[in-house]
Write an enzyme that holds these catalytic residues in place. Structure first.
Site, PDB file in Angstrom:
ATOM      1  N   CYS A 167      60.308  50.958  15.486  1.00 36.99           N
ATOM      2  CA  CYS A 167      61.407  49.947  15.717  1.00 36.99           C
ATOM      3  C   CYS A 167      60.962  48.619  15.915  1.00 36.99           C
ATOM      4  CB  CYS A 167      62.195  50.219  17.035  1.00 36.99           C
ATOM      5  SG  CYS A 167      62.775  51.953  17.295  1.00 36.99           S
ATOM      6  N   HIS A 246      49.118  45.621  18.894  1.00 36.13           N
ATOM      7  CA  HIS A 246      49.105  47.119  18.445  1.00 36.13           C
ATOM      8  C   HIS A 246      47.822  47.672  19.437  1.00 36.13           C
ATOM      9  CE1 HIS A 246      48.398  50.741  16.118  1.00 36.13           C
ATOM     10  NE2 HIS A 246      49.036  50.362  15.258  1.00 36.13           N
ATOM     11  N   HIS A 331      66.716  32.461  26.089  1.00 37.11           N
ATOM     12  CA  HIS A 331      67.505  33.597  25.690  1.00 37.11           C
ATOM     13  C   HIS A 331      66.549  34.853  25.296  1.00 37.11           C
ATOM     14  CE1 HIS A 331      70.998  31.023  25.559  1.00 37.11           C
ATOM     15  NE2 HIS A 331      70.358  30.195  24.912  1.00 37.11           N
ATOM     16  N   HIS A 335      64.588  44.557  22.662  1.00 35.68           N
ATOM     17  CA  HIS A 335      64.895  45.714  21.742  1.00 35.68           C
ATOM     18  C   HIS A 335      65.641  46.778  22.621  1.00 35.68           C
ATOM     19  CE1 HIS A 335      64.933  49.180  19.314  1.00 35.68           C
ATOM     20  NE2 HIS A 335      63.895  49.824  20.058  1.00 35.68           N
ATOM     21  N   ASN A 368      70.762  52.478  19.649  1.00 37.98           N
ATOM     22  CA  ASN A 368      69.332  52.110  19.123  1.00 37.98           C
ATOM     23  C   ASN A 368      69.451  52.036  17.617  1.00 37.98           C
ATOM     24  OD1 ASN A 368      66.650  51.833  18.515  1.00 37.98           O
ATOM     25  ND2 ASN A 368      65.850  53.185  19.793  1.00 37.98           N
TER      26      ASN A 368
END
Length: 440
Positions: A167, A246, A331, A335, A368
């Protein structure tokens, strides 16, 4: 749960500087409802509400306990009835074939790209860089080759296809485009982001793999990124920072979102219970890097003091200081990975209901949509006319691997929503109250 039309997100970003990328309006195409319904009649015509989930799913191979679990999770998912599933998943039994998967990819990618090019009168042969991203659908030829073939891009177009990135791939693609534009001057890059829902459908009994059925929905985004001088006056946003984290070196992080087969050989994507904890760990690292770039010195000093005290007194039970990012960010586009993810980020970042409203409403209306979800959230802010010149916007995405990626934008022009905004035709209905359903 399942809507009768697909809202395609079309985002346009122009990099108007050779050093710091600048971006014009993040527009997303949402046709008028009549036109959208007409366009998708052949592909997305069945509207299944919560009350029909069981009656539709019982024609699959799932047993009674799996159906009950699916029904309970969908009710508590925070996703409304307008979110879309592709044609293959409307069929009885569902069609997870390669042909159905490719039909879905063509529907989303061709529509978003075509709308973007038509609206801004851009000749496909003017595209210098093409980047597509889709985690689960990686055909040969690639999706980028498919788009290039459809629209007739030049033979020397720089073409890239990202897969398996989850995603957060939309921001990864944006980072790749930024890096390429720093090398190739006077160029125009096109990014097309989507996810394959057909191929991700799971009909087994493993609850961790059934979760994907409950959360993911069809959607997509097309983004133009440019550093051409002629686009300077069109710029609305300036890209300030991209931070990529990561933590896949850790086994629990690597496997918390994992494509696999269950004990019966049925394939799907497993979502571990630890995914929220792993996301929080990745966020902490990402925030550390991003904070040094955007936070005022007062917040950086407080954070450094907290870290130092924790190292000097590791046995102390004091809570680590969480920097107040609202002193630097106006703002937040978190996700819309699921209700639990949004609620967790709200707590960990110290945000209010208004701050996470774009993400919660995106989850409610679109579900999603994977790598395109943060663009839907940004369009929500624009449709509500909350983004003003000088405002800072933070897009925050999480993905398999495990990754946490951030993009920070500065609005440099007046933003006025128009009919091309994905929320334009019904923004007056939002926000809606999403009921909390207790778990017994």
């Amino acid at each position: 749960m399942i809507g009768s039309s697909l809202a395609a997100a079309v985002c346009i970003v122009f990099v108007a500087s050779s050093t710091k990328p600048k971006a014009t309006s993040m527009w997303r195409k949402r046709s008028e409802l009549k036109h959208s319904l007409s366009r998708w009649d052949e592909n997305c015509v069945i509207n299944l509400g919560f009350s029909n989930v069981k009656s539709h799913a019982r024609f699959t191979n799932m047993d009674r306990s799996a159906l009950d679990f699916l029904h309970k999770v969908v009710e508590r998912s925070g996703i409304g009835n307008e979110a879309c599933l592709p044609l293959g998943l409307h069929l009885i039994p569902p069609d997870h074939s390669f042909n159905a998967t490719m039909d879905e990819a063509r529907l989303v990618l061709f529509t978003t790209v075509q709308t973007l090019l038509n609206k801004h009168k851009i000749d496909p042969k003017k595209i210098d860089i093409l980047i597509t991203n889709c985690s689960l659908n990686c055909p040969t030829p690639s999706l980028s080759a498919m788009v290039s073939n459809k629209f007739g891009f030049r033979s020397n177009v720089m073409s890239f296809n990202l897969s398996g990135m989850g995603c957060s791939a939309g921001i990864l693609a944006l980072g790749l485009a930024r890096d390429l534009l720093q090398v190739h001057k006077n160029s125009l890059a096109l990014i097309a982001s989507t996810e394959s829902i057909c191929s991700a459908g799971y009909e087994g009994k493993d609850k961790s793999m059934l979760l994907a059925n409950c959360l993911f929905r069809m959607g997509g985004a097309a983004i133009l990124v440019s550093n051409r001088p002629c686009d300077r006056n069109k710029a609305r946003y300036e890209l300030q920072h991209i931070v990529q984290t990561h933590i896949g070196a850790k086994d629990d992080a690597y496997t918390c979102i994992y494509q696999q087969t269950d004990d019966e050989g049925i394939g799907g994507v497993s979502l571990s219970r630890s995914v929220v904890h792993v996301a929080a760990e990745a966020l902490k690292i990402n925030m550390g890097t991003l904070g040094s770039l955007v936070l005022p010195y007062s917040e950086q000093i407080k954070s450094a003091q907290s870290i130092l005290m924790h190292k000097l007194r590791p046995s102390a039970k004091s809570t680590p200081y969480v920097p107040n990012f609202k002193k630097a960010i106006d703002h937040f586009c978190v996700h819309a990975g699921g209700k639990a993810v949004v609620d967790s980020m709200k707590v960990r970042l110290g945000l209010t209901d208004v701050d996470v409203e774009p993400s919660k409403m995106t989850l409610y209306r679109f579900g999603n949509t994977s790598s395109s979800s943060t663009w839907y959230s940004l369009c929500y802010l624009e449709a509500k006319e909350r983004v003003k010149k000088g405002d800072i916007v933070w897009q925050l995405a999480f993905g398999s691997g495990f990754k946490c990626n951030s993009a920070v934008w500065k609005c440099i022009a007046k933003v006025s929503p128009d009919g091309s905004n994905a929320w334009f035709d019904r923004i007056h209905r939002y926000p809606v109250t999403v009921p909390e359903i207790a778990v017994y």
